[in-house]
Design a protein around this motif. Structure first.
Motif, short mmCIF file in Angstrom:
data_model
loop_
_atom_site.label_atom_id
_atom_site.label_comp_id
_atom_site.label_asym_id
_atom_site.label_seq_id
_atom_site.Cartn_x
_atom_site.Cartn_y
_atom_site.Cartn_z
N VAL A 186 77.85 99.03 25.91
CA VAL A 186 77.18 98.31 24.83
C VAL A 186 77.53 98.91 23.48
O VAL A 186 77.89 98.20 22.52
CB VAL A 186 75.65 98.31 25.05
N VAL A 227 78.97 92.72 29.43
CA VAL A 227 78.47 93.26 28.16
C VAL A 227 79.25 92.70 26.99
O VAL A 227 78.69 92.33 25.96
CB VAL A 227 78.54 94.81 28.20
N VAL A 242 77.56 90.51 23.96
CA VAL A 242 77.58 91.04 22.60
C VAL A 242 78.22 90.05 21.63
O VAL A 242 77.75 89.86 20.50
CB VAL A 242 78.31 92.40 22.57
N TYR A 257 72.97 91.50 20.68
CA TYR A 257 73.43 92.34 19.57
C TYR A 257 72.27 92.68 18.62
O TYR A 257 72.16 93.80 18.13
CB TYR A 257 74.54 91.63 18.81
N ALA A 280 70.13 95.33 20.36
CA ALA A 280 70.79 96.63 20.44
C ALA A 280 71.00 97.25 19.07
O ALA A 280 71.08 98.48 18.95
CB ALA A 280 72.13 96.49 21.16
#
Length: 336
Positions: free
Chosen positions: A31, A100, A104, A113, A116
């Protein structure tokens, strides 16, 4: 090392050394790596409105993401004369990293996104990624030790490549995205992750060759705590300065810097230009004096001419005699 053999420290170090990276720490590594790739120039929408690489070529974007996620394993494999596609043979990790990547870049509403990128979540993910750095560096050192037991330099190089392969392969990864910036080479200007990985590779190589009086799990805990705490501090303060900057500057000025010839020439030029300037001022003073004298002399001469002109005027007979005398002189000059 009696202090390091205390019960809490011993338990922590042993627990850390037995910690499994898959799947949680590996997912955190994927990530953070893919997010770092997305934040690179060329992946975001430019001010001109042009589409980014993720929209123009999803395959190039995916390949760049795999280089970010598995660049260390690929580079260390090349250095050890192993197939560079060997890290890609693990289908589970490839599928996980690809999932991932897709979330993202292409998740609806940028949900993954955005979550995170939230600072507390990103701090946790970055700390978990730094934990994986320890395992990668140590894995590279042990990988080189199997073939080169006494090759300290080889162990350092392979451990460094496996821990910071994504940064060391940045120029090749940029070519995949159609960007060529050779000035961003990590060997020319090392970033903090590259520097801290190199230090870790040196420490683990020295420990494996019994040059450091530390157990492997003790060194793993000390190194991991240091890089996690320091990375967290840098993210909270927004600073990119390395904690080793004063040491690096002192070592450079002590071992590698030397006085340049340009500085001595500059000093000599400054020393010689000072009397020249004073001499120039003196010359200017003399020139001013001469001009003043010349002006006064010219004034006197003009006044004298004026007086002479007023007191004596040539007559008509003198003018005619003078006109007659001039041809005679020219004729004499021609004959001569």
């Amino acid at each position: 090392m009696d202090l390091l053999t205390l019960l809490p420290f011993e338990e922590l170090s042993l627990g850390l050394s037995n910690l499994r990276m898959f799947p949680f720490f590996d997912v955190a590594h994927y990530v953070v790596s893919v997010m770092a790739l997305r934040e690179q120039p060329g992946h975001v929408v430019q001010l001109t409105g042009s589409m980014d690489v993720a929209q123009r070529s999803p395959f190039a974007c995916w390949f760049s993401s795999m280089l970010y996620c598995f660049g260390g394993a690929i580079l260390s494999g090349l250095m050890m004369a192993e197939p560079p596609v060997a890290p890609l043979s693990n289908g589970t990790n490839i599928l996980l990293a690809s999932l991932v990547w897709y979330l993202v870049f292409y998740c609806p509403q940028d949900a993954l996104y955005s979550c995170a990128a939230f600072l507390p979540v990103r701090l946790v993910l970055t700390g978990m990624k730094e934990v994986t750095r320890t395992w990668k560096v140590l894995g590279g050192v042990l990988q080189a030790q199997k073939k080169y037991k006494d090759g300290l330099l080889v162990m350092v190089a392979v451990g460094w490549a496996k821990g910071a392969g994504g940064g060391l392969m940045s120029n090749f990864e940029q070519l995949v995205r159609g960007i060529w910036k050779p000035e961003t080479n990590e060997l020319l200007k090392m970033s903090y992750p590259t520097k801290i990985t190199l230090i870790g590779a040196v420490l683990f190589a020295l420990q494996q060759n019994h040059y450091l009086p530390l157990q492997k799990h003790h060194l793993m805990l000390i190194y991991t705590v240091f890089i996690v705490v320091n990375k967290t501090r840098m993210m909270l303060t927004g600073s990119n300065s390395s904690p080793f900057a004063p040491v690096e500057s002192a070592m450079y000025h002590t071992l590698f810097a030397r006085p340049s010839k340009d500085s001595s020439l500059t000093c000599g030029t400054k020393a010689t230009t000072k009397p020249t300037a004073s001499a120039a001022s003196a010359i200017d003073g003399k020139a001013d004096g001469n001009s003043r004298n010349g002006s006064t002399a010219g004034g006197l001469e003009c006044s004298c001419n004026g007086l002479n002109g007023s007191t004596h005027e040539p007559s008509a007979h003198e003018e005619s005699s003078a006109d007659q005398a001039e041809p005679k002189d020219t004729s004499n000059k021609k004959t001569d």
